[in-house]
Scaffold this active site. Structure first.
Site, short mmCIF file in Angstrom:
data_model
loop_
_atom_site.label_atom_id
_atom_site.label_comp_id
_atom_site.label_asym_id
_atom_site.label_seq_id
_atom_site.Cartn_x
_atom_site.Cartn_y
_atom_site.Cartn_z
N GLU A 1 0.81 -1.21 0.00
CA GLU A 1 0.00 0.00 0.00
C GLU A 1 0.85 1.28 0.00
OE1 GLU A 1 -3.84 -1.96 2.30
OE2 GLU A 1 -2.24 -1.12 3.49
N ASP B 1 -10.90 -7.51 -3.06
CA ASP B 1 -11.73 -8.72 -2.98
C ASP B 1 -13.13 -8.29 -2.59
OD1 ASP B 1 -12.06 -9.11 0.19
OD2 ASP B 1 -10.04 -8.41 -0.21
N MET C 1 -9.19 -2.85 7.87
CA MET C 1 -8.75 -3.12 9.24
C MET C 1 -8.09 -1.94 9.94
SD MET C 1 -7.46 -7.05 8.53
CE MET C 1 -7.31 -7.50 10.26
N GLU C 2 -8.11 -0.74 9.33
CA GLU C 2 -7.41 0.39 9.95
C GLU C 2 -8.17 1.71 9.92
OE1 GLU C 2 -5.89 -1.30 7.28
OE2 GLU C 2 -4.77 -2.70 8.55
N GLY D 1 -12.12 -5.03 1.30
CA GLY D 1 -13.06 -5.99 0.75
C GLY D 1 -14.40 -5.32 0.52
#
Ligand code: ADE
Length: 243
Positions: free
Chosen positions: A18, A205, A181-182, A83
């Site tokens: 990233e 995804d 997740m962040e 996702g």
């Protein structure tokens, strides 16, 4: 036009895929270390920036936000993958956050709605001016590459979602367009510190059982994609907002 005096954008991503290309493009980089957190200061496309690879998950993201603030960041831009959980999305689509929630928070036993911590808002709103410029930058890249750009709520949690049922539940419960997740941890910490922030995600995804296969396959090109949008953002926003 020159950047606002004393203003400095920090760009964060969780993993190398990233941040790697932005790191490669950084002129005159100086490394600042804070434990395992990797931070570089330098010039990117003519703007003085901080660039951080914060690690995966909400604690790492919140910690990095605090460190970047102490290092002089006056605004934060998170770029990474996610996702997709909304119908009709495709791998490669881009998402700019309007606001963010933590889908793994549960204080319902004390009467809070799902996702809401005591003493915190139901969601953390991204900065409107930064997000408007991010939409313009991401929109230009999306149009060039034939991608779709979505604007909406992002849901974060310390979970890699690879279940169609969980993805549908997060979409239904929070109205989220993607999971990662962040972002909401950056949002919570930045809001607490009074720093404006924006979040960009590319869908690696669709958070279903295929996610474990699609996610690593997408990472190859993701650093290039993040760097392209960041370049458009810096060049386009420089004259209009604090960088
Ligand atoms: N980041 C990219 N894909 C994700 C997923 N399916 N769940 C959580 N974080 C992600």
């Amino acid at each position: 036009m020159s950047a606002m005096i004393g203003a400095m954008l920090a760009i964060l991503g969780a993993i190398d895929a990233e941040v790697a290309d932005n790191r490669r493009l950084l002129d005159d980089p100086v490394e600042l270390r804070a434990g395992r957190l990797s931070v570089h200061r330098g010039r990117l496309h003519g703007s003085e920036v901080l660039l951080a690879r914060c690690g995966v998950g909400k604690v790492n993201a919140a910690m990095a936000t605090t460190v970047l603030h102490s290092a002089g960041a006056t605004s934060l831009l998170f770029t990474g993958v996610a996702g997709g959980v909304a119908p009709g999305q495709r791998v490669g689509d881009l998402v700019v956050a309007t606001d963010l929630v933590q889908h793994d928070v549960d204080v319902t036993a004390l009467g809070r709605p799902p996702g809401q911590l005591l003493g915190e808002p139901a969601s953390w709103a991204a900065d409107p001016a930064m997000s408007e410029h991010l939409v313009a930058a991401a929109g230009a890249c999306a149009a060039r590459d034939g991608r779709t750009l979505h604007e909406g709520r992002i849901a974060s949690g310390d979970q890699f979602v690879a279940s169609a049922a969980r993805a549908a539940a997060v979409h239904a419960e929070f109205g989220a367009v993607c999971v990662e997740m962040e972002g909401a941890a950056v949002a919570q910490a930045a809001t607490s510190l009074g720093i404006p922030f924006a979040v960009l995600r590319a869908l690696s995804d669709t958070a279903d059982p295929g996610a474990a296969r699609d996610f690593p396959a997408f990472l190859d090109g993701s650093a290039r994609l993040m760097a392209d949008v960041v370049e458009c953002y810096l060049r386009g926003a420089r004259s209009k907002i604090a960088l």
